[in-house]
Design a protein around this motif. Structure first.
Motif, PDB file in Angstrom:
ATOM      1  N   LEU A 220      -7.515  -6.395   4.831  1.00  0.00           N
ATOM      2  CA  LEU A 220      -8.743  -6.086   5.580  1.00  0.00           C
ATOM      3  C   LEU A 220     -10.003  -6.257   4.729  1.00  0.00           C
ATOM      4  N   ALA A 221      -9.812  -6.243   3.403  1.00  0.00           N
ATOM      5  CA  ALA A 221     -10.963  -6.520   2.523  1.00  0.00           C
ATOM      6  C   ALA A 221     -11.150  -8.021   2.350  1.00  0.00           C
ATOM      7  N   ASN A 222     -10.335  -8.803   3.073  1.00  0.00           N
ATOM      8  CA  ASN A 222     -10.382 -10.265   2.983  1.00  0.00           C
ATOM      9  C   ASN A 222     -10.034 -10.767   1.583  1.00  0.00           C
ATOM     10  N   GLY A 223      -9.062 -10.087   0.942  1.00  0.00           N
ATOM     11  CA  GLY A 223      -8.614 -10.521  -0.382  1.00  0.00           C
ATOM     12  C   GLY A 223      -7.970 -11.900  -0.304  1.00  0.00           C
ATOM     13  N   ASP A 224      -8.023 -12.658  -1.419  1.00  0.00           N
ATOM     14  CA  ASP A 224      -7.363 -13.973  -1.397  1.00  0.00           C
ATOM     15  C   ASP A 224      -5.860 -13.795  -1.656  1.00  0.00           C
ATOM     16  N   GLU A 225      -5.099 -14.893  -1.490  1.00  0.00           N
ATOM     17  CA  GLU A 225      -3.628 -14.779  -1.541  1.00  0.00           C
ATOM     18  C   GLU A 225      -3.130 -14.260  -2.888  1.00  0.00           C
ATOM     19  N   ARG A 226      -3.797 -14.681  -3.967  1.00  0.00           N
ATOM     20  CA  ARG A 226      -3.350 -14.232  -5.299  1.00  0.00           C
ATOM     21  C   ARG A 226      -3.589 -12.719  -5.452  1.00  0.00           C
ATOM     22  N   GLN A 227      -4.744 -12.272  -4.936  1.00  0.00           N
ATOM     23  CA  GLN A 227      -5.041 -10.834  -5.013  1.00  0.00           C
ATOM     24  C   GLN A 227      -4.028 -10.040  -4.177  1.00  0.00           C
ATOM     25  N   ILE A 228      -3.736 -10.560  -2.968  1.00  0.00           N
ATOM     26  CA  ILE A 228      -2.801  -9.848  -2.094  1.00  0.00           C
ATOM     27  C   ILE A 228      -1.420  -9.777  -2.751  1.00  0.00           C
ATOM     28  N   GLU A 229      -1.024 -10.873  -3.391  1.00  0.00           N
ATOM     29  CA  GLU A 229       0.281 -10.884  -4.062  1.00  0.00           C
ATOM     30  C   GLU A 229       0.318  -9.851  -5.197  1.00  0.00           C
ATOM     31  N   ASN A 230      -0.746  -9.791  -5.980  1.00  0.00           N
ATOM     32  CA  ASN A 230      -0.766  -8.833  -7.094  1.00  0.00           C
ATOM     33  C   ASN A 230      -0.843  -7.387  -6.613  1.00  0.00           C
ATOM     34  N   ILE A 231      -1.543  -7.168  -5.500  1.00  0.00           N
ATOM     35  CA  ILE A 231      -1.582  -5.817  -4.929  1.00  0.00           C
ATOM     36  C   ILE A 231      -0.164  -5.438  -4.479  1.00  0.00           C
ATOM     37  N   GLY A 232       0.555  -6.409  -3.898  1.00  0.00           N
ATOM     38  CA  GLY A 232       1.940  -6.167  -3.479  1.00  0.00           C
ATOM     39  C   GLY A 232       2.817  -5.776  -4.664  1.00  0.00           C
ATOM     40  N   LYS A 233       2.642  -6.460  -5.794  1.00  0.00           N
ATOM     41  CA  LYS A 233       3.441  -6.142  -6.990  1.00  0.00           C
ATOM     42  C   LYS A 233       3.112  -4.735  -7.507  1.00  0.00           C
ATOM     43  N   MET A 234       1.793  -4.429  -7.503  1.00  0.00           N
ATOM     44  CA  MET A 234       1.379  -3.085  -7.958  1.00  0.00           C
ATOM     45  C   MET A 234       1.978  -2.020  -7.060  1.00  0.00           C
ATOM     46  N   ALA A 235       1.921  -2.288  -5.735  1.00  0.00           N
ATOM     47  CA  ALA A 235       2.410  -1.317  -4.754  1.00  0.00           C
ATOM     48  C   ALA A 235       3.907  -1.087  -4.941  1.00  0.00           C
ATOM     49  N   TYR A 236       4.639  -2.158  -5.263  1.00  0.00           N
ATOM     50  CA  TYR A 236       6.081  -2.029  -5.491  1.00  0.00           C
ATOM     51  C   TYR A 236       6.333  -1.021  -6.616  1.00  0.00           C
ATOM     52  N   ASN A 237       5.620  -1.212  -7.729  1.00  0.00           N
ATOM     53  CA  ASN A 237       5.807  -0.306  -8.869  1.00  0.00           C
ATOM     54  C   ASN A 237       5.404   1.124  -8.528  1.00  0.00           C
ATOM     55  N   ILE A 238       4.284   1.256  -7.813  1.00  0.00           N
ATOM     56  CA  ILE A 238       3.794   2.602  -7.468  1.00  0.00           C
ATOM     57  C   ILE A 238       4.818   3.288  -6.548  1.00  0.00           C
ATOM     58  N   GLY A 239       5.358   2.543  -5.595  1.00  0.00           N
ATOM     59  CA  GLY A 239       6.349   3.114  -4.672  1.00  0.00           C
ATOM     60  C   GLY A 239       7.603   3.581  -5.395  1.00  0.00           C
ATOM     61  N   MET A 240       8.112   2.742  -6.300  1.00  0.00           N
ATOM     62  CA  MET A 240       9.320   3.111  -7.046  1.00  0.00           C
ATOM     63  C   MET A 240       9.034   4.345  -7.921  1.00  0.00           C
ATOM     64  N   ALA A 241       7.893   4.306  -8.626  1.00  0.00           N
ATOM     65  CA  ALA A 241       7.535   5.432  -9.500  1.00  0.00           C
ATOM     66  C   ALA A 241       7.370   6.705  -8.671  1.00  0.00           C
ATOM     67  N   PHE A 242       6.777   6.562  -7.482  1.00  0.00           N
ATOM     68  CA  PHE A 242       6.524   7.719  -6.617  1.00  0.00           C
ATOM     69  C   PHE A 242       7.839   8.391  -6.213  1.00  0.00           C
ATOM     70  N   GLN A 243       8.835   7.577  -5.851  1.00  0.00           N
ATOM     71  CA  GLN A 243      10.115   8.153  -5.418  1.00  0.00           C
ATOM     72  C   GLN A 243      10.866   8.789  -6.594  1.00  0.00           C
ATOM     73  N   ILE A 244      10.818   8.149  -7.774  1.00  0.00           N
ATOM     74  CA  ILE A 244      11.517   8.747  -8.928  1.00  0.00           C
ATOM     75  C   ILE A 244      10.845  10.072  -9.302  1.00  0.00           C
ATOM     76  N   GLN A 245       9.499  10.089  -9.230  1.00  0.00           N
ATOM     77  CA  GLN A 245       8.787  11.346  -9.505  1.00  0.00           C
ATOM     78  C   GLN A 245       9.169  12.408  -8.466  1.00  0.00           C
ATOM     79  N   ASP A 246       9.340  11.990  -7.220  1.00  0.00           N
ATOM     80  CA  ASP A 246       9.770  12.908  -6.155  1.00  0.00           C
ATOM     81  C   ASP A 246      11.153  13.500  -6.504  1.00  0.00           C
ATOM     82  N   ASP A 247      12.051  12.654  -7.034  1.00  0.00           N
ATOM     83  CA  ASP A 247      13.383  13.132  -7.456  1.00  0.00           C
ATOM     84  C   ASP A 247      13.250  14.139  -8.605  1.00  0.00           C
ATOM     85  N   ILE A 248      12.357  13.815  -9.556  1.00  0.00           N
ATOM     86  CA  ILE A 248      12.167  14.710 -10.716  1.00  0.00           C
ATOM     87  C   ILE A 248      11.673  16.065 -10.224  1.00  0.00           C
ATOM     88  N   LEU A 249      10.680  16.034  -9.309  1.00  0.00           N
ATOM     89  CA  LEU A 249      10.100  17.291  -8.817  1.00  0.00           C
ATOM     90  C   LEU A 249      11.127  18.105  -8.030  1.00  0.00           C
TER      91      LEU A 249
END
Ligand code: GRG
Length: 319
Positions: A220-249
């Motif tokens: 929606l911010a009209n990011g270009d394809e490379r930006q969208i791809e990198n945001i996707g990679k970041m989101a993957y890591n954040i999601g995995m980290a979020f769930q492992i932290q949820d397990d720790i808690l």
């Protein structure tokens, strides 16, 4: 920037947007609308709409079409919590510091409240198309021919972005995303999991909605394809980290801190990252994933300060 102050501001904004879009006029639907509002208004960290808006801001997004999508992602997340707590799934009595929806409203109404939130999320997100149309009619009337063409081109781009955001909002919570992860989680409960099975569950059950939030912000911010791809990679890591932290808690926090039962993984015979690797290794993995996300973020040109602080905050979160 004082991060906690800014975070409080962003959470308050996400909650105001959510409140604006929740259903108001009800007659025969009143009970289900109350049950929807009961869990939505119980609080929660609002991580998904805040992440969506943070990515939108990072990439220089403008306009209000992001708002119905922010509300929609939190509605979908809340539906998943209501259903996850049901007797047929985790059978939990507390969520967000309150009795769960099925305890207060009964099982039938809790199922319907979850269903309604899922459906209402799309009714809400669809409003973004009409916001765009109103703006388009207003703008065009006052412009020269050349400017009209320029404007129409940008409106077409905007419309394509809205369609793409809608497609992400439809796919990621579905069978090739959150539901797919939940199905594997249910079917593999009580069994010995391979690393690959655990990764599939985490990527989808938890990761998919976080990915949806961040990808929609980028699109929606009209990011270009490379930006969208990198945001996707970041989101993957954040999601995995979020769930492992949820397990720790689930192992280390208290009921009061979490507002939901602790040791619920053990009660539900769930194999988690913590069961497979222990607390110390899990903490290291959360840190590794998060720092990798920060590294990706540093490749962006905009103001990365808030998002970086948010990623680091999620590593240390106590709830
Ligand atoms: C259709 C019957 C039926 C069930 C669907 C999809 C689903 C059930 C459950 C989703 C799976 C789920 C709840 C995954 C857990 C993800 C997770 C860590 C949730 C907690 O998110 P937080 O910590 O919660 O952001 P708050 O309360 O802060 O919003």
């Amino acid at each position: 920037m004082e991060f906690l102050e800014e975070m409080e501001k962003q959470v308050a904004y996400a909650e105001a947007v959510l409140a604006k879009y929740m259903p108001k006029d009800t007659t025969y639907q009143k009970t289900v609308a109350d049950a929807m509002a009961y869990t939505v208004s119980a609080g929660g960290k609002r991580i998904r709409p805040v992440l969506m808006k943070a990515v939108f801001d990072l990439l220089g997004g403008r306009g209000e079409e992001i708002e119905p999508f922010m509300a929609a992602i939190e509605m979908i997340h809340t539906y998943s919590l209501i259903h996850d707590d049901l007797p047929a799934l985790d059978n939990d009595d507390y969520r967000r510091g309150r009795k769960t929806a099925h305890i207060v409203y009964g099982e039938a109404m809790a199922i319907l409240a979850g269903d309604s939130l899922l459906n209402y999320a799309y009714e809400t997100a669809a409003r973004a198309f009409f916001m765009e149309k109103e703006a388009a009619v207003e703008d065009l009337e006052q412009l020269s021919k050349e400017k009209q063409i320029e404007c129409l081109r940008s409106q077409l781009e905007n419309k394509c972005n809205l369609e793409r955001a809608m497609a992400i909002l439809a796919e990621k919570p579905g069978i090739y995303g959150m539901i797919g992860g939940q199905v594997a989680d249910v079917e593999l409960t009580g069994k010995r999991l391979t690393e690959g099975q655990l990764t599939y569950i985490y990527e989808n059950k938890t990761g998919a909605l976080i990915e949806a939030a961040m990808l929609i912000g980028a699109v929606l911010a009209n990011g270009d394809e490379r930006q969208i791809e990198n945001i996707g990679k970041m989101a993957y890591n954040i999601g995995m980290a979020f769930q492992i932290q949820d397990d720790i808690l689930d192992e280390t926090a208290t009921f009061e801190e979490l507002g939901k039962p602790i040791h619920s993984d053990e009660k539900n015979e769930k194999v988690t990252y913590v069961t497979l690797h222990g607390i110390d290794e899990s903490k290291k993995e959360v840190k590794r994933l998060s720092l990798e996300a920060v590294e990706l973020l540093e490749g962006f040109e905009g103001n990365t300060e808030f998002l970086e602080a948010l990623i680091l905050y999620l590593i240390q979160r106590g709830k």
